[in-house]
Design an enzyme around this catalytic site. Structure first.
Site, PDB file in Angstrom:
ATOM      1  N   HIS A  64      15.419  74.830  28.732  1.00  0.00           N
ATOM      2  CA  HIS A  64      15.910  75.273  30.042  1.00  0.00           C
ATOM      3  C   HIS A  64      16.422  76.707  29.997  1.00  0.00           C
ATOM      4  CE1 HIS A  64      16.407  71.209  32.314  1.00  0.00           C
ATOM      5  NE2 HIS A  64      15.317  71.229  31.561  1.00  0.00           N
ATOM      6  N   ASN A  92      19.981  71.107  35.822  1.00  0.00           N
ATOM      7  CA  ASN A  92      21.034  71.079  34.801  1.00  0.00           C
ATOM      8  C   ASN A  92      22.273  70.290  35.204  1.00  0.00           C
ATOM      9  OD1 ASN A  92      19.459  72.844  33.195  1.00  0.00           O
ATOM     10  ND2 ASN A  92      20.291  74.626  34.275  1.00  0.00           N
ATOM     11  N   HIS A 191       9.884  64.897  24.507  1.00  0.00           N
ATOM     12  CA  HIS A 191      10.393  63.688  25.155  1.00  0.00           C
ATOM     13  C   HIS A 191      10.233  62.450  24.271  1.00  0.00           C
ATOM     14  CE1 HIS A 191      10.280  65.259  29.596  1.00  0.00           C
ATOM     15  NE2 HIS A 191      11.162  65.881  28.830  1.00  0.00           N
TER      16      HIS A 191
END
Length: 318
Positions: A64, A92, A191
């Site tokens: 991010h 976020n 992930h």
């Protein structure tokens, strides 16, 4: 035939791009902070031993950070009465975590070599170490980034891929950062560790058809189809090995057991099906592509030279 002036301009642009990346090097702190790597690894070991989820959280912070104005540590900045950071941006807010881990590492690094190492570089190393500590691959982290004095909540809202995105949007958003579709599919393998909030996968398990029914029912048990109820309930992104880095994430996608809509989009009769299939059958290929893509992501628009600063506290500008 191109004119000499045109060739000169193209050559100059190529030189500038290469020069920017050349300023990052694996041994950037070799003499100024020789114990940096061991300090970060020790702190990350403690953090992951305390809570394995920290490995995934730091990896996500790095992702991010890099997707908003480059890998500059801007995601670490707190909001103040006169400064708006990225922590409250939609991708976020209530989900980005691990800031205290970075604080701990920064404190220890400052004690060893004050004013030398940027928060952006600490985050890059910590992301790698979190993966390694969860049985993932290692890679050489290029260093020499400096910290931003600014942040952009609007860019965080618009440039970080959403869990509801279709494949075409995912590909274009990664392309905008200089990353290929294959890079995107490899990086999505992050992930294989970590968890997601019900609010981010509710629509996939209730509304999508490209999902295994038994898997969807399992997830529905902890994620009611009522907005605002159970929004923060967590589920593992990889139902097989949520605390071990590996290619089971892709095996899940082939079995239609991707938790997020954006996950399953990678294997949904589209351009990335063959890549997902390859990774699901070849853990080594996945890890090789993942590490190469992590290095490329870490090269997104770094602040180097005299740009930015070396923050003393990762949460505030000097």
């Amino acid at each position: 035939m191109a004119s000499p002036s045109h060739i000169l301009i193209v050559s100059l642009l190529a030189f500038l791009v290469c020069a920017t990346h050349a300023q990052l090097s694996a041994n950037f702190y070799a003499t100024t902070c020789p114990n940096l790597q061991s300090i970060v690894r020790s702190a990350m070991t403690q953090a992951v031993n305390n809570n394995p989820r920290n490995g995934a959280s730091i990896l996500r912070l790095f992702f991010h950070d890099c997707f908003v104005n480059g890998c500059d540590g801007s995601i670490l900045l707190d909001d103040t009465s006169t400064f708006t950071g990225e922590k409250m941006a939609r991708p976020n807010n209530r989900s980005a975590r691990g800031f205290e881990v970075i604080d701990t590492i920064k404190t220890r690094v400052e004690a060893a070599c004050s004013g030398i190492v940027s928060c952006a570089d600490i985050l890059a190393i910590a992301a790698r170490d979190g993966v390694v500590l969860l049985n993932g691959p290692s890679w050489t982290v290029q260093l020499g980034r400096r910290d931003a004095r600014t942040a952009s909540q609007s860019a965080a809202n618009s440039q970080i891929p959403a869990p509801f995105s279709p494949l075409s949007t995912l590909i274009s958003m990664f392309a905008a950062k200089g990353l290929s579709a294959r890079d995107m599919t490899a990086l999505s393998g992050g992930h294989t560790i970590g968890q997601a909030r019900c609010t981010n996968f509710r629509s996939h398990i209730y509304d999508d058809t490209n999902i295994d029914a038994t898997f969807a029912n399992t997830r529905k048990a902890n994620c009611p189809n009522i907005t605002g109820r159970g929004d923060d309930n967590l589920a593992p992104l990889d139902i097989q090995t949520p605390l071990r880095f590996g290619n089971n994430y892709y095996q899940n996608l082939v079995a239609r057991r991707g938790l997020l809509h954006s996950d399953q989009e990678l294997f949904n009769s589209g351009s990335q099906d063959s890549v997902v299939q390859s990774y699901s059958n070849n853990d080594g290929l996945f890890k090789s592509d993942f590490t190469a893509a992590m290095v490329r992501m870490g090269n997104i628009s770094p602040l180097t030279g005299s740009n930015g600063e070396i923050r003393k506290n990762c949460r505030v500008v000097n």
